[in-house]
Design a protein around this motif. Structure first.
Motif, mmCIF file in Angstrom:
data_model
loop_
_atom_site.group_PDB
_atom_site.id
_atom_site.type_symbol
_atom_site.label_atom_id
_atom_site.label_comp_id
_atom_site.label_asym_id
_atom_site.label_seq_id
_atom_site.Cartn_x
_atom_site.Cartn_y
_atom_site.Cartn_z
ATOM 1 N N LYS A 1 0.809 -1.218 0.000
ATOM 2 C CA LYS A 1 0.000 0.000 0.000
ATOM 3 C C LYS A 1 0.849 1.279 0.000
ATOM 4 O O LYS A 1 0.465 2.267 -0.623
ATOM 5 N N ASP B 1 6.147 10.835 10.683
ATOM 6 C CA ASP B 1 5.108 10.349 11.603
ATOM 7 C C ASP B 1 4.407 11.536 12.247
ATOM 8 O O ASP B 1 4.952 12.195 13.136
ATOM 9 N N LEU C 1 14.382 19.002 13.686
ATOM 10 C CA LEU C 1 13.947 17.770 13.012
ATOM 11 C C LEU C 1 14.312 17.821 11.526
ATOM 12 O O LEU C 1 14.882 16.876 10.967
ATOM 13 N N GLY D 1 4.598 13.441 1.485
ATOM 14 C CA GLY D 1 5.394 14.234 2.408
ATOM 15 C C GLY D 1 6.827 13.732 2.459
ATOM 16 O O GLY D 1 7.492 13.573 1.420
ATOM 17 N N GLY E 1 9.809 19.626 4.776
ATOM 18 C CA GLY E 1 10.985 20.031 5.558
ATOM 19 C C GLY E 1 12.202 19.166 5.313
ATOM 20 O O GLY E 1 13.272 19.424 5.864
ATOM 21 N N MET F 1 -2.452 14.820 -4.653
ATOM 22 C CA MET F 1 -1.599 13.674 -5.022
ATOM 23 C C MET F 1 -1.687 13.477 -6.524
ATOM 24 O O MET F 1 -2.730 13.747 -7.130
HETATM 25 C C1 HXC Z 1 1.570 8.634 11.229
HETATM 26 C C2 HXC Z 1 0.246 7.546 9.717
HETATM 27 C C3 HXC Z 1 0.715 8.381 8.672
HETATM 28 C C4 HXC Z 1 1.682 9.379 9.003
HETATM 29 C C5 HXC Z 1 -0.734 7.008 7.844
HETATM 30 N N1 HXC Z 1 -0.636 6.715 9.156
HETATM 31 N N2 HXC Z 1 0.078 8.031 7.527
HETATM 32 N N3 HXC Z 1 0.681 7.667 10.980
HETATM 33 N N4 HXC Z 1 2.064 9.458 10.294
HETATM 34 N N5 HXC Z 1 2.215 10.197 8.096
HETATM 35 C C6 HXC Z 1 -1.357 5.669 9.880
HETATM 36 C C7 HXC Z 1 -2.801 6.062 10.140
HETATM 37 O O1 HXC Z 1 -2.895 6.889 11.284
HETATM 38 C C8 HXC Z 1 -3.441 4.705 10.367
HETATM 39 O O2 HXC Z 1 -3.107 4.240 11.654
HETATM 40 C C9 HXC Z 1 -2.685 3.807 9.381
HETATM 41 O O3 HXC Z 1 -1.453 4.484 9.094
HETATM 42 C C10 HXC Z 1 -3.429 3.602 8.070
HETATM 43 O O4 HXC Z 1 -3.740 4.868 7.529
HETATM 44 P P1 HXC Z 1 -5.234 5.294 7.100
HETATM 45 O O5 HXC Z 1 -5.272 6.776 7.087
HETATM 46 O O6 HXC Z 1 -6.243 4.583 7.917
HETATM 47 O O7 HXC Z 1 -5.285 4.722 5.608
HETATM 48 P P2 HXC Z 1 -6.114 5.287 4.387
HETATM 49 O O8 HXC Z 1 -7.474 5.712 4.811
HETATM 50 O O9 HXC Z 1 -6.003 4.279 3.302
HETATM 51 O O10 HXC Z 1 -5.334 6.622 3.936
HETATM 52 C C11 HXC Z 1 -4.033 6.521 3.465
HETATM 53 C C12 HXC Z 1 -3.378 7.969 3.440
HETATM 54 C C13 HXC Z 1 -3.553 8.620 4.809
HETATM 55 C C14 HXC Z 1 -4.074 8.800 2.354
HETATM 56 C C15 HXC Z 1 -1.917 7.778 3.049
HETATM 57 O O11 HXC Z 1 -3.065 7.713 5.809
HETATM 58 C C16 HXC Z 1 -2.828 9.925 4.965
HETATM 59 O O12 HXC Z 1 -3.269 10.959 4.471
HETATM 60 N N6 HXC Z 1 -1.704 9.913 5.697
HETATM 61 C C17 HXC Z 1 -0.987 11.117 6.026
HETATM 62 C C18 HXC Z 1 -0.188 11.603 4.842
HETATM 63 C C19 HXC Z 1 0.557 12.891 5.147
HETATM 64 O O13 HXC Z 1 -0.083 13.922 5.485
HETATM 65 N N7 HXC Z 1 1.889 12.888 5.051
HETATM 66 C C20 HXC Z 1 2.709 14.047 5.319
HETATM 67 C C21 HXC Z 1 3.146 14.049 6.753
HETATM 68 S S1 HXC Z 1 4.057 15.502 7.169
HETATM 69 P P3 HXC Z 1 -4.261 3.788 12.717
HETATM 70 O O14 HXC Z 1 -3.483 3.500 13.955
HETATM 71 O O15 HXC Z 1 -5.198 4.931 12.800
HETATM 72 O O16 HXC Z 1 -4.849 2.582 12.052
HETATM 73 C C22 HXC Z 1 5.606 15.231 6.559
HETATM 74 C C23 HXC Z 1 6.596 16.296 6.838
HETATM 75 C C24 HXC Z 1 7.979 15.932 6.421
HETATM 76 O O17 HXC Z 1 5.881 14.243 5.966
HETATM 77 C C25 HXC Z 1 8.996 16.983 6.837
HETATM 78 C C26 HXC Z 1 9.480 16.845 8.238
HETATM 79 C C27 HXC Z 1 10.642 17.708 8.566
#
Ligand code: HXC
Length: 259
Positions: free
Chosen positions: A60, A67, A82, A111, A143, A168
């Motif tokens: 997937k 995180d 970070l 991200g 970041g 996306m």
């Molecule tokens: C922590 C995450 C996660 C993330 C998914 N999960 N992405 N946990 N950090 N980035 C976890 C969910 O909480 C969930 O856990 C499990 O993974 C499955 O995800 P779902 O959301 O239930 O799946 P789905 O509905 O299929 O959606 C998939 C998804 C969505 C579209 C990818 O998970 C999503 O939007 N994730 C976040 C993507 C994001 O915003 N990324 C950028 C992060 S900021 P549980 O325990 O609830 O089952 C970043 C900054 C970088 O990256 C720079 C830093 C310096």
């Protein structure tokens, strides 16, 4: 090497790194980042390793970003730290590595996940992959170098659109704009990465490293032409250069030793 959040396996001179937090869609928490920093440094200094493939566990996600659950009580200073330490120890370390890194993007690369793929030298995506920088949906911006590397790869217009809409894109769209090199079936993903690294393995390792360094200098240094000139000169000092030319003259395949 034994890690908690990564699987790392060395086979036929290729280091396979799998980010292994499938339940969290392989999100990069602090521990995973520390392990990645360690394994990237290991790849750089281990002569036997001729290339690296990074992928995500499961079908997937490659990596769904940093995180998010670790972010909630961060201060500005912690956020900056970070980003800085991640860039230094993981993302820039990959880009500046002497070894070619290929991202095998097997699903969501969002991200920090897309930033990780972009730090690699080559990207291959499976047909189901979705790529994006959704940080603005969280009130953040990329970041781990995302604003810079996306702009370098696809140009300012597309980069700004992707970052400020947070939309996306599909693997096919990503290939069209130059964000990934190839799109393949998920079952062919690692095979395609291996095919590329197996070709690179036939080439002179020091010349491969010099080529990567010179290309990256076009982005990160003020005078990439000068880097190219110096790296070109250094190649003449290698035994592999002599072997390459001798093999050509003798009409045989060169045997490079990385010296
Ligand atoms: C922590 C995450 C996660 C993330 C998914 N999960 N992405 N946990 N950090 N980035 C976890 C969910 O909480 C969930 O856990 C499990 O993974 C499955 O995800 P779902 O959301 O239930 O799946 P789905 O509905 O299929 O959606 C998939 C998804 C969505 C579209 C990818 O998970 C999503 O939007 N994730 C976040 C993507 C994001 O915003 N990324 C950028 C992060 S900021 P549980 O325990 O609830 O089952 C970043 C900054 C970088 O990256 C720079 C830093 C310096």
């Amino acid at each position: 090497m034994a890690y908690q959040n990564l699987i790392s396996e060395l086979k036929d001179n290729i280091l396979y790194i799998t980010i292994n937090r499938e339940k969290a869609l392989n999100a990069l928490n602090k521990d995973t980042l520390a392990e990645l920093a360690d394994v990237v440094a290991f790849a750089g200094k281990t002569e036997e390793i001729r290339g690296v493939i990074i992928t995500g566990a499961g079908e997937k996600a490659f990596v769904a970003g940093a995180d998010i659950k670790e972010f909630s009580d961060y201060t500005g200073k912690q956020g900056e730290e970070l980003a800085r330490s991640g860039q230094d120890l993981v993302f820039n370390a990959i880009e500046n590595s002497k070894k070619p890194f290929i991202a095998a993007v097997n699903g969501f690369a969002l991200g920090g996940g897309l930033e990780l793929a972009m730090a690699c030298h080559i990207r291959i995506a499976s047909e189901n992959a979705k790529l994006g920088l959704p940080e603005v949906t969280l009130g953040l911006i990329p970041g781990y170098g995302g604003t810079q590397r996306l702009t370098q790869l696809v140009g300012k217009g597309k980069a700004i659109e992707m970052i400020i809409t947070a939309n996306m894109i599909t693997a096919v769209e990503a290939e069209k704009i130059g964000l990934v090199n190839y799109v393949v079936l998920q079952t062919d993903l690692i095979g395609k990465a291996e095919e590329i690294l197996n070709a690179i393995k036939q080439r002179a390792p020091l010349a491969v490293a010099a080529a990567i360094k010179s290309v990256i200098a076009s982005i990160n240094e003020t005078d990439g032409y000068d880097t190219e000139i110096k790296e070109f000169g250094k190649c003449f000092e290698t035994s592999d250069f002599k072997e390459g030319v001798t093999a050509f003259v003798e009409k045989r395949k060169a045997v490079f030793l990385g010296k």
